[in-house]
Motif scaffolding. Sequence first.
Motif, short mmCIF file in Angstrom:
data_model
loop_
_atom_site.label_atom_id
_atom_site.label_comp_id
_atom_site.label_asym_id
_atom_site.label_seq_id
_atom_site.Cartn_x
_atom_site.Cartn_y
_atom_site.Cartn_z
N HIS A 78 0.88 -1.17 0.00
CA HIS A 78 0.00 0.00 0.00
C HIS A 78 0.92 1.23 0.00
O HIS A 78 2.00 1.22 0.59
N ASN A 79 0.51 2.26 -0.70
CA ASN A 79 1.41 3.38 -1.00
C ASN A 79 1.35 4.47 0.07
O ASN A 79 0.89 5.58 -0.18
N VAL A 80 1.83 4.14 1.28
CA VAL A 80 1.83 5.15 2.33
C VAL A 80 3.10 5.99 2.26
O VAL A 80 3.04 7.19 2.01
N ASN A 81 4.24 5.37 2.46
CA ASN A 81 5.50 6.09 2.28
C ASN A 81 6.65 5.08 2.21
O ASN A 81 6.52 3.95 2.68
N ARG A 82 7.75 5.52 1.64
CA ARG A 82 8.88 4.63 1.41
C ARG A 82 9.55 4.20 2.71
O ARG A 82 9.90 3.03 2.90
N VAL A 83 9.75 5.13 3.63
CA VAL A 83 10.55 4.82 4.81
C VAL A 83 9.90 3.73 5.65
O VAL A 83 10.60 2.85 6.19
#
Length: 309
Positions: free
Chosen positions: A235-240
């Motif tokens: 799911h595209n929340v954030n990379r980190v």
Amino acid sequence: MTAIEAVSTYLPPHRVPIASLAGDLGLTDMQVRMFHRYYGLAEVLYEPSGTITDLMLNAAAKLSELRGREQQVRYVVQARTLQAIAPYPQEPLHDVVAALGLRHARAFAVTQHACASGLLAVEMCGRLLAEDGDPDALALVFAGEKAFTPSARMIPGTALMGEGCAAVLVGAGSRDRLLSYASATHGEFNAGLSLTAEMSLEFQQRYPDALAEVILAAAARAGITTADLDLVLPHNVNRVSWVRVARKAGIPVERLFLDNMPVTGHCFCADSFLNYVSARDVGRLKPGDRYLMAAVGLGSTFSAMVFEH
């Protein structure tokens, strides 16, 4: 066996740089820089004049595998993050059902797992179809919503919401076979965006371990280890956050499909399916590959699925 027969997606052509959202969302310059440099986010998808009905119909319009098989559709399910998606008395899902000639199908929504409801819908449709006993029967799942209120446009300090949409055809075929599903709900965080500062900090600290746990469980139930996964569709929340989860779950970072994360935003329940189409189209999925979809819903539910392409 439950399988994804086909997936089509609609990505609105209108992309908004996150810096331009600062005023509307009350973001400081430092917060914008954090989203951009640290979290790897640059733009989000918006459909300025379209409705959620338009999003679903645009996604379904590209689902060529549905054409001529409409009478085989037993269920039409909208996987949603938000309980309220349109002003009363509008019924977007029923409008879509009528437009697609699917009035004979049972239509309903699932929202219980918030942004993980897309995975729940696929697994549930597989069980419903199996109980019906017709090997040719199908279910149509829609995932993706409008960020139509200020509170629906951002998860503070975590993600910015986008408006992409996916249409997923579920059946008993062999194209993308579902090998396993794992889900865990941590109800102590049920307040979601209304968590106290103390509980919010605890959720952030437990998040990587909780997601890694369901990923490991899904892999084990599929009879493999995470080292055997060819690709992860997050799911595209954030990379980190995903880099942290990957390390805990023993997944090489290069196996995370992060191509869409900077340019779509977190599209509610649709992310893994949007990533599936993108990965397939650029040749990242080959026959026999085993891949994992994962999602987290505020409230808070952690889910993962393993498929064989």
